[in-house]
Enzyme design. Structure first.
Site, mmCIF file in Angstrom:
data_model
loop_
_atom_site.group_PDB
_atom_site.id
_atom_site.type_symbol
_atom_site.label_atom_id
_atom_site.label_comp_id
_atom_site.label_asym_id
_atom_site.label_seq_id
_atom_site.Cartn_x
_atom_site.Cartn_y
_atom_site.Cartn_z
ATOM 1 N N GLY A 69 97.772 58.507 22.174
ATOM 2 C CA GLY A 69 97.172 59.769 21.780
ATOM 3 C C GLY A 69 97.094 60.792 22.887
ATOM 4 N N ASN A 156 86.090 61.931 17.255
ATOM 5 C CA ASN A 156 85.993 60.593 17.821
ATOM 6 C C ASN A 156 84.563 60.170 18.126
ATOM 7 O OD1 ASN A 156 86.544 62.750 19.848
ATOM 8 N ND2 ASN A 156 86.000 61.131 21.293
ATOM 9 N N GLN A 184 91.803 59.334 15.334
ATOM 10 C CA GLN A 184 90.735 58.581 14.676
ATOM 11 C C GLN A 184 90.918 58.524 13.165
ATOM 12 O OE1 GLN A 184 88.307 56.850 16.092
ATOM 13 N NE2 GLN A 184 88.672 57.489 18.195
ATOM 14 N N HIS A 206 96.481 51.823 18.784
ATOM 15 C CA HIS A 206 95.374 50.900 19.051
ATOM 16 C C HIS A 206 94.074 51.267 18.363
ATOM 17 C CE1 HIS A 206 92.873 52.991 22.248
ATOM 18 N NE2 HIS A 206 93.908 53.801 22.177
ATOM 19 N N CYS A 335 86.770 57.428 26.951
ATOM 20 C CA CYS A 335 87.424 58.162 28.033
ATOM 21 C C CYS A 335 86.418 58.863 28.938
ATOM 22 C CB CYS A 335 88.400 59.185 27.451
ATOM 23 S SG CYS A 335 89.697 58.436 26.449
#
Length: 396
Positions: A69, A156, A184, A206, A335
């Site tokens: 992403g 997210n 997402q 993932h 992140c």
């Protein structure tokens, strides 16, 4: 025993995807090589591309494989800006949702700092949704200066789902391309690239049961993109680099599996989500979900997303206390983990800084069970009590 409730960060691989990827790991072949083993690898890649495209409402030629992403967001934002600016020097303005993932936000900041870009942040409503009227007003302020609109499909952190189709319709009235970060959303809510009307869409494996390290930028064939990497010219001359055949095969398997069971899995997760929210709210009268939440609703919030505001607590304290009790969840984007700042998403939604610091993100996925929800609810009261005492002690 650990209860895993951080599926928005990454979710375990689906068994079918793991099996396919494991099988391919034992097979040699560079898909760019012209010999027999190379052609066999290329066949796996192209069949995977076709399967992913079919599940996401795209043409195979629109699927550009990336490392995930973050790379897809960077390629969409930076690549589109430079291409549009080079074609028309007046196109220097980016219209970007204030609640975007940092892969988009930091790409924009880079362009502002190094490429002369200007940015207009698109405000959201208290539910975290960017209204199409907001996009229209931002474009009409100076239509000829806009290079790109970027608004994520689903947030997210708080799980808010955007009306990307309506946003695309507005932008296209002014000949402005639209990018959406659907990292997402894909595999969790219906995602149809063609029907959405967007020009570019970021997805990753993932988050939906595939391997880490592979994703795609779905881009219309007429989308103008300047590459960020140079080399062999793979992927439409836009993204060079040897393709990871085993990961791509696992990605395709996960997309097929996730989309095939999307409705039934969404209904299962919504039931768990709603039970968790209601029981968490019963622990203390001031605990509440952020954003829009309606029991049974799958259209405005991601099925597996629970985002709680717990006043009087520091989110990091809650996180560590729950972790000590065997519960893995988060305060927001993985992140940004470890960054002691209130969420930019919550601040953009109008949540006060003190409340924003007490946020907790609990996200459910295909391995989540009622027992996981029960374990979280049992551990939460003690964690809240200790976190509030710690906040009070610090304040005094």
């Amino acid at each position: 025993m650990t209860v895993y409730l951080d599926h928005a960060a990454t979710t375990p691989m689906l068994p079918a995807a793991l099996a396919v990827m494991t099988e391919q790991l034992a097979v040699v072949g560079n898909p760019s090589s012209p010999h027999r083993t190379g052609r066999a690898a290329r066949q796996v890649v192209e069949e995977s591309r076709e399967r992913i495209a079919r599940c996401l409402g795209a043409r195979p030629s629109e699927v550009i494989f990336t490392s995930g992403g973050t790379e897809s967001d960077n390629l969409a934002v930076k690549g589109t800006f430079v291409a549009r600016r080079d074609r028309d020097p007046a196109r220097v303005r980016l219209l970007v949702g204030a609640t975007e993932h940092h892969a988009v936000l930091d790409s924009v900041e880079f362009l502002v700092a190094h490429e002369g870009a200007k940015v207009t942040w698109l405000d959201c409503n208290p539910d975290g949704v960017v209204e199409p009227a907001t996009v229209r007003a931002a474009i009409e302020a100076d239509p000829g200066s806009v290079a790109l609109v970027s608004v994520m499909w689903a947030n997210n952190e708080v799980g808010a789902i955007q009306d990307v189709r309506a946003i695309a319709e507005v932008a296209h009235e002014y000949d402005v391309p639209v990018h959406t970060d659907a990292v997402q959303a894909a595999g969790h809510v219906p995602v149809d690239f063609a029907a959405s009307g967007v020009d570019l869409m970021s997805v990753t494996a993932h988050k939906l049961g595939g391997p880490i390290g592979v994703g795609a930028l779905v881009a219309r064939r007429d989308a103008a993109l300047v590459p960020l990497t140079h080399g062999g010219g793979q992927e439409r001359q836009v993204r060079s680099g040897t393709l990871d055949t085993p990961a791509i095969a696992g990605f395709a398997s996960a997309v097929v599996d996730a989309t095939a069971h999307l409705d039934e899995e969404a209904a299962r997760l919504v039931a768990l989500r709603d039970d968790l929210i209601e029981r968490a709210m019963a622990i203390a009268p001031d605990i509440r979900p952020s954003g829009v939440w309606r029991r049974g609703d799958v259209s405005s919030r991601l099925p597996g997303n629970v985002h709680l505001l717990v006043p009087g607590c520091d989110g990091d304290s809650l996180l560590y206390l729950l972790d000590a009790a065997g519960i893995s969840c988060s305060t927001g984007s993985a992140c940004q983990a470890g960054v002691p700042q209130p969420s930019h998403v919550l601040l953009a939604m109008g949540v006060g800084e003190a409340d924003a610091r007490g946020a907790l993100r609990v996200t459910l996925g295909h391995t989540s069970t009622q027992a996981d929800v029960d374990a979280f609810v049992e551990a939460l009261p003690a964690a809240v009590e200790r976190a509030r005492r710690a906040r009070e002690a610090t304040a005094s």
